[in-house]
Each structure stands twice: as structure tokens, then as C-alpha cells.
Write a protein that holds these residues in place. Structure first.
Motif, mmCIF file in Angstrom:
data_model
loop_
_atom_site.group_PDB
_atom_site.id
_atom_site.type_symbol
_atom_site.label_atom_id
_atom_site.label_comp_id
_atom_site.label_asym_id
_atom_site.label_seq_id
_atom_site.Cartn_x
_atom_site.Cartn_y
_atom_site.Cartn_z
ATOM 1 N N MET A 206 0.838 -1.173 0.000
ATOM 2 C CA MET A 206 0.000 0.000 0.000
ATOM 3 C C MET A 206 0.887 1.241 0.000
ATOM 4 O O MET A 206 1.736 1.387 0.882
ATOM 5 C CB MET A 206 -0.893 -0.032 1.240
ATOM 6 C CG MET A 206 -1.742 1.198 1.406
ATOM 7 S SD MET A 206 -2.905 1.410 0.082
ATOM 8 C CE MET A 206 -4.397 0.945 0.837
ATOM 9 N N PRO A 207 0.725 2.140 -0.967
ATOM 10 C CA PRO A 207 1.508 3.377 -0.963
ATOM 11 C C PRO A 207 1.181 4.225 0.261
ATOM 12 O O PRO A 207 0.074 4.189 0.781
ATOM 13 C CB PRO A 207 1.054 4.091 -2.238
ATOM 14 C CG PRO A 207 0.436 3.045 -3.076
ATOM 15 C CD PRO A 207 -0.126 2.024 -2.132
ATOM 16 N N ARG A 208 2.147 4.980 0.700
ATOM 17 C CA ARG A 208 1.964 5.909 1.799
ATOM 18 C C ARG A 208 2.554 7.239 1.381
ATOM 19 O O ARG A 208 3.670 7.303 0.873
ATOM 20 C CB ARG A 208 2.661 5.385 3.056
ATOM 21 C CG ARG A 208 2.517 6.285 4.263
ATOM 22 C CD ARG A 208 3.096 5.615 5.486
ATOM 23 N NE ARG A 208 3.961 6.217 6.416
ATOM 24 C CZ ARG A 208 4.598 7.369 6.458
ATOM 25 N NH1 ARG A 208 4.497 8.198 5.486
ATOM 26 N NH2 ARG A 208 5.356 7.736 7.435
ATOM 27 N N PHE A 209 1.812 8.310 1.588
ATOM 28 C CA PHE A 209 2.263 9.644 1.222
ATOM 29 C C PHE A 209 3.504 10.022 2.025
ATOM 30 O O PHE A 209 3.543 9.841 3.240
ATOM 31 C CB PHE A 209 1.134 10.655 1.475
ATOM 32 C CG PHE A 209 1.500 12.059 1.109
ATOM 33 C CD1 PHE A 209 1.473 12.473 -0.207
ATOM 34 C CD2 PHE A 209 1.892 12.954 2.085
ATOM 35 C CE1 PHE A 209 1.826 13.766 -0.551
ATOM 36 C CE2 PHE A 209 2.239 14.251 1.750
ATOM 37 C CZ PHE A 209 2.208 14.654 0.435
ATOM 38 N N THR B 110 4.814 13.102 7.625
ATOM 39 C CA THR B 110 4.694 13.605 6.256
ATOM 40 C C THR B 110 5.411 14.952 6.164
ATOM 41 O O THR B 110 5.526 15.684 7.139
ATOM 42 C CB THR B 110 3.226 13.744 5.825
ATOM 43 O OG1 THR B 110 2.548 14.608 6.724
ATOM 44 C CG2 THR B 110 2.545 12.387 5.776
ATOM 45 N N GLN B 111 5.899 15.233 4.975
ATOM 46 C CA GLN B 111 6.744 16.412 4.802
ATOM 47 C C GLN B 111 6.265 17.323 3.683
ATOM 48 O O GLN B 111 5.560 16.887 2.770
ATOM 49 C CB GLN B 111 8.181 15.976 4.495
ATOM 50 C CG GLN B 111 8.822 15.174 5.597
ATOM 51 C CD GLN B 111 10.221 14.711 5.244
ATOM 52 O OE1 GLN B 111 10.763 15.011 4.177
ATOM 53 N NE2 GLN B 111 10.821 13.965 6.156
ATOM 54 N N VAL B 112 6.694 18.579 3.769
ATOM 55 C CA VAL B 112 6.568 19.552 2.695
ATOM 56 C C VAL B 112 7.982 20.033 2.402
ATOM 57 O O VAL B 112 8.718 20.434 3.311
ATOM 58 C CB VAL B 112 5.674 20.750 3.090
ATOM 59 C CG1 VAL B 112 5.689 21.815 1.998
ATOM 60 C CG2 VAL B 112 4.253 20.288 3.368
ATOM 61 N N HIS B 113 8.366 19.952 1.140
ATOM 62 C CA HIS B 113 9.662 20.457 0.702
ATOM 63 C C HIS B 113 9.402 21.702 -0.142
ATOM 64 O O HIS B 113 8.484 21.701 -0.974
ATOM 65 C CB HIS B 113 10.405 19.427 -0.144
ATOM 66 C CG HIS B 113 10.699 18.160 0.584
ATOM 67 N ND1 HIS B 113 11.242 17.066 -0.040
ATOM 68 C CD2 HIS B 113 10.542 17.800 1.886
ATOM 69 C CE1 HIS B 113 11.407 16.086 0.844
ATOM 70 N NE2 HIS B 113 10.976 16.510 2.016
#
Length: 116
Positions: free
Chosen positions: A1-4, A51-54
Motif C-alpha cells: 500500500m503506498p503511503r504519502f 509527512t513532509q513539505v519540501h
């Protein structure tokens, strides 16, 4: 299962500090030190769930008209609305499908959907 894992958003270099203030001060992300290979070209931020924001510095950045980043903010939605107001960030808010939805743009013009 993909994970963000992360979203990568473009920002003009002169908006990078305001963008960082938005991510940390309004949305509640924390700063991360990016790997040496991208320092000076990117800034990284992380939420409590990992989870991250770049942010990629882009002198030619043009915000998308319809694209947006959607994040779950849960019970913090009202507090985030107050922080948006205090920061002078315009937004629209309403209830949709049983939850509070806040739509705004960050200092670089990127769209955000904040889901309560």
C-alpha cells in the motif's frame, strides 16, 4: 500500500522566509535540515505524522490556478482559521461532506485545502 511521504512546492526565493513562517507558524509544521546536496536550493518541513513539505526555490515560480495541497488538520481547524486571520491570510471556509474545509493560498500563491 503506498503511503504519502511529501509534497514539493515551488516558491520564489524572495518568498521563502514568508513561506516558512506560514508552514511553521500557521500550519504547525517543524523545520528539518535538508540533506547537504539540496541545502541552499530547498527547505524541508515535517508534520507530527512524518509527512513532509519540501520547498524548492524557483525564481520562475508561477502558482497553479487549480492545483492544491490538501492536509487533514482535524480538531485544529478552528485554531488554524484564527492563525490565518491573525497572519492576514485570506481564506474561505465552510462545511462539506460533514467536515470543515478551509481554502487558502500561501505566501508563494500555492493553494491549500485544510480539512477539519
Amino acid at each position: 500500500m503506498p503511503r504519502f511521504h511529501h509534497a514539493n512546492l515551488g516558491v520564489p526565493p524572495d518568498a521563502a522566509d514568508a513561506e516558512a513562517d506560514f508552514l511553521v507558524g500557521v500550519l504547525g509544521y517543524r523545520r528539518l535540515e535538508p540533506p547537504a546536496a539540496v541545502r541552499g536550493r530547498a527547505r524541508w518541513f515535517e508534520a507530527d505524522d512524518g509527512t513532509q513539505v519540501h520547498l524548492s526555490l524557483d525564481p520562475d515560480h508561477v502558482p497553479a490556478a487549480k492545483a492544491h495541497t490538501a492536509i487533514e488538520v482535524g480538531d485544529d481547524c478552528a485554531e488554524i482559521e484564527a492563525r490565518l486571520t491573525a497572519a492576514g491570510v485570506p481564506f474561505t471556509a465552510g462545511d462539506f461532506d460533514g467536515r470543515r474545509i478551509v481554502i487558502c493560498r500561501d505566501p508563494a500563491g500555492n493553494g491549500w485545502e485544510l480539512r477539519g
